[in-house]
Write a protein that holds these residues in place. Structure first.
Motif, PDB file in Angstrom:
ATOM      1  N   GLY A  55      -1.845  -8.474  17.508  1.00 14.32           N
ATOM      2  CA  GLY A  55      -2.820  -8.472  16.371  1.00 14.32           C
ATOM      3  C   GLY A  55      -2.368  -8.005  15.068  1.00 14.32           C
ATOM      4  N   THR A  56      -3.104  -8.105  14.087  1.00 14.24           N
ATOM      5  CA  THR A  56      -2.803  -7.937  12.861  1.00 14.24           C
ATOM      6  C   THR A  56      -4.274  -7.360  12.073  1.00 14.24           C
ATOM      7  N   ARG A  57      -3.804  -6.578  11.189  1.00 12.20           N
ATOM      8  CA  ARG A  57      -4.950  -5.786  10.236  1.00 12.20           C
ATOM      9  C   ARG A  57      -4.247  -5.386   9.157  1.00 12.20           C
ATOM     10  N   ALA A  58      -5.105  -5.877   7.774  1.00 11.37           N
ATOM     11  CA  ALA A  58      -4.807  -5.549   6.587  1.00 11.37           C
ATOM     12  C   ALA A  58      -5.131  -3.993   6.307  1.00 11.37           C
ATOM     13  N   PHE A  59      -4.237  -3.380   5.306  1.00  8.04           N
ATOM     14  CA  PHE A  59      -4.492  -2.301   4.844  1.00  8.04           C
ATOM     15  C   PHE A  59      -4.170  -2.257   3.336  1.00  8.04           C
ATOM     16  N   GLU A  60      -4.723  -1.454   2.662  1.00  8.87           N
ATOM     17  CA  GLU A  60      -4.262  -1.314   1.095  1.00  8.87           C
ATOM     18  C   GLU A  60      -4.113  -2.726   0.472  1.00  8.87           C
ATOM     19  N   GLY A  61      -5.207  -3.660   0.607  1.00  8.81           N
ATOM     20  CA  GLY A  61      -5.290  -4.938   0.072  1.00  8.81           C
ATOM     21  C   GLY A  61      -4.778  -5.956   1.278  1.00  8.81           C
ATOM     22  N   ALA A  62      -3.672  -6.695   0.868  1.00 13.01           N
ATOM     23  CA  ALA A  62      -3.180  -7.730   1.652  1.00 13.01           C
ATOM     24  C   ALA A  62      -2.016  -7.261   2.631  1.00 13.01           C
ATOM     25  N   ARG A  63      -1.484  -5.886   2.706  1.00  6.47           N
ATOM     26  CA  ARG A  63      -0.461  -5.459   3.273  1.00  6.47           C
ATOM     27  C   ARG A  63      -0.893  -5.383   4.963  1.00  6.47           C
ATOM     28  N   GLU A  64      -0.050  -5.788   5.884  1.00  7.63           N
ATOM     29  CA  GLU A  64      -0.552  -5.800   7.300  1.00  7.63           C
ATOM     30  C   GLU A  64       0.377  -4.975   8.130  1.00  7.63           C
ATOM     31  N   ASN A  65      -0.412  -4.294   8.917  1.00  5.08           N
ATOM     32  CA  ASN A  65       0.063  -3.691  10.104  1.00  5.08           C
ATOM     33  C   ASN A  65       0.201  -4.866  11.282  1.00  5.08           C
ATOM     34  N   VAL A  66       1.088  -4.722  12.391  1.00  6.99           N
ATOM     35  CA  VAL A  66       0.871  -5.896  13.216  1.00  6.99           C
ATOM     36  C   VAL A  66       1.409  -5.025  14.661  1.00  6.99           C
ATOM     37  N   GLY A 166      -0.372   3.032   6.441  1.00 10.32           N
ATOM     38  CA  GLY A 166      -0.319   1.991   7.754  1.00 10.32           C
ATOM     39  C   GLY A 166      -0.821   3.222   8.714  1.00 10.32           C
ATOM     40  N   ALA A 167       0.039   4.252   8.829  1.00 10.08           N
ATOM     41  CA  ALA A 167      -0.317   4.989   9.931  1.00 10.08           C
ATOM     42  C   ALA A 167      -1.655   5.417  10.106  1.00 10.08           C
ATOM     43  N   LYS A 168      -2.357   5.762   8.929  1.00 14.06           N
ATOM     44  CA  LYS A 168      -3.795   5.869   8.911  1.00 14.06           C
ATOM     45  C   LYS A 168      -4.573   4.964   9.620  1.00 14.06           C
ATOM     46  N   ASP A 169      -4.236   3.763   9.201  1.00 11.01           N
ATOM     47  CA  ASP A 169      -4.973   2.750   9.671  1.00 11.01           C
ATOM     48  C   ASP A 169      -4.848   2.471  11.163  1.00 11.01           C
ATOM     49  N   LEU A 170      -3.538   2.632  11.453  1.00 11.25           N
ATOM     50  CA  LEU A 170      -3.393   2.420  12.997  1.00 11.25           C
ATOM     51  C   LEU A 170      -3.928   3.423  13.836  1.00 11.25           C
ATOM     52  N   VAL A 171      -4.250   4.761  13.351  1.00 15.19           N
ATOM     53  CA  VAL A 171      -5.188   5.868  14.141  1.00 15.19           C
ATOM     54  C   VAL A 171      -6.301   5.401  14.007  1.00 15.19           C
ATOM     55  N   ARG A 172      -7.110   4.625  13.220  1.00 16.07           N
ATOM     56  CA  ARG A 172      -8.443   4.078  13.159  1.00 16.07           C
ATOM     57  C   ARG A 172      -8.494   3.157  14.100  1.00 16.07           C
TER      58      ARG A 172
END
Length: 421
Positions: A55-66, A166-172
């Motif tokens: 899975g992926t999810r964008a944070f801060e615009g188009a940057r992605e966590n995976v 990115g870490a903040k969005d991972l926690v979410r």
């Protein structure tokens, strides 16, 4: 299967050329902070090929966590690392005329692979992926849930980024149930395959001291910002001595404060403004709010000469608005013992318990979701962020085998810890 027999199978099954090729392919992708997405997509392809649910999810615009997940009942293990690297400005010039001149070339020299990100921390990410791939080749299935999570925005140095977005969005994502909540996590910051159960905390303070400029022949008409800065610096250095003489943590040492930059004046006149920057190191057990309050009290800006104004900015908020928290985890956890055993089967002199002399994103897991977390990976933090960044091939290959052993044994280790009978 015993650990010894599994290690024998891993040694027979490991393809060093393939594992090194994986690392070189990763290093070839530029992923300086702010431009991590191409590398994240490369990792998604690798994990998908291994059969993980990605899975992926964008944070801060188009940057992605995976992330990639092996779902399974029972305890859940997370392997976590950041996808961004620091910049490469000056690398080509430094290595001009040398095979290492390409910062993304992954060239091997004397048994070491040189490239930006080799130690910090694409070597750790690729060793973990190679370890899971190696375990698959032996036909052994982990007895635990396994999540690989790779996130951006850890490194500092690029304007408008480096705040652990990115870490903040991972926690979410974990709190929303998009990613399994781990029972134990390994963050693959470089440790030379030692195990860091603690880390320092920090805050950075940028201080602007404003007075009033005046012509050098009539200094009485001005308010000297440089003299006021001298007073503040004296107090900071007194504070430094107090911290150095204070309590010492067994793994990370004493607290400290370091002035890193000062700039003022520049004209043939009374200096009307000075700026200085400093960084405060916190040992585990210190509260960041208390450290900031003590620092501001030491400055005692109210006693400065009339006409002097002092503004303090804290630019590096991470898990805390003013910096990053120190952390300590229990070094006697069964998972730590297992990881230490796995490492020593593949790299006998490694696996020592230590403390990280750096700050990374451990607090987001330990403090915000209650997950014990350690740092462990191949690579040397001493060469990170420098023109000397590299990773030893044999250490990298040993790390892949150690991770494979760890994945195979984690479920039983965690169960025995929680159910000692």
């Amino acid at each position: 299967m015993s650990g010894k027999k599994l290690l024998e199978k891993l040694l027979l099954a490991q393809n060093p050329q393939s594992d090194v090729a994986l690392l070189r392919d990763a290093l070839a992708i530029e992923s300086v902070t702010g431009s991590e997405t191409l590398f994240a997509r490369f990792l998604e392809r690798q994990m998908s090929t291994l059969g993980l649910n990605t899975g992926t999810r964008a944070f801060e615009g188009a940057r992605e966590n995976v992330w990639g997940v092996l779902p399974m009942d029972g305890p859940s293990l997370m392997i976590l690392g950041h996808t961004d690297t620091v910049h490469v400005r000056g690398w080509k010039e430094h290595w001009q005329g040398d095979p290492r001149k390409n910062p993304f070339g992954g060239v091997e020299v004397n048994g070491q692979i040189w490239s930006r990100g080799a130690s910090d921390l694409k070597g750790g990410i690729c060793a973990a992926i190679a370890g899971y791939r190696l375990l698959q080749h032996t036909g052994v299935q982990p007895f635990c849930g396994l999540t690989f999570a790779f996130i951006g925005d850890e490194e500092s140095g690029e304007p408008g980024s480096g705040v652990s977005a990115g870490a903040k969005d991972l926690v979410r994502c974990i709190e929303m149930g998009m990613i399994p909540r781990p029972d134990f996590a390994v963050y693959v910051e470089p440790t030379n395959l030692d195990i860091y159960t603690a880390q320092i905390g920090f805050f950075i303070a940028d201080i602007t001291i404003t007075g009033k400029t005046a012509y050098f022949g009539t200094p009485e008409l001005g308010v000297d910002a440089l003299k006021a800065t001298h007073k503040l610096l004296s107090r900071v250095w007194e504070h430094e001595a107090e911290l150095n003489a204070g309590p010492r943590h067994d793994l990370v040492g004493t607290s400290s404060i370091l002035v890193t930059d000062i700039n003022g004046g520049g004209f043939i006149a009374v200096p009307g403004e000075c700026k200085l920057s400093l960084i405060r190191k916190l040992r585990p057990g210190e509260a960041l709010d208390d450290a900031v309050s003590a620092f501001e009290a030491v400055l005692n800006t109210e006693e400065l000469p009339k006409g002097v104004d002092v503004a303090i900015n804290y630019p590096s908020g991470r898990d805390h608005p003013k910096g990053g928290s120190p952390v300590e985890n229990d070094p006697d956890l069964a998972a730590v013992d297992l990881l230490q055993s796995c490492i020593r089967q593949t790299r006998p002199k490694a696996g020592k318990i230590g403390g990280a002399p750096y700050w990374s994103e451990m607090p987001f897991l330990t403090d915000q979701i209650g997950c014990p977390t350690i740092y462990c990976a191949p690579g040397d933090i001493a060469v990170a962020h420098t023109f000397e960044e590299r990773i030893e091939v044999e250490e990298y290959l040993a790390a892949a085998r150690a991770f494979a052993l760890f994945f195979a044994g984690f479920g039983a280790s965690h169960s025995s810890q929680n159910n000692p009978t």
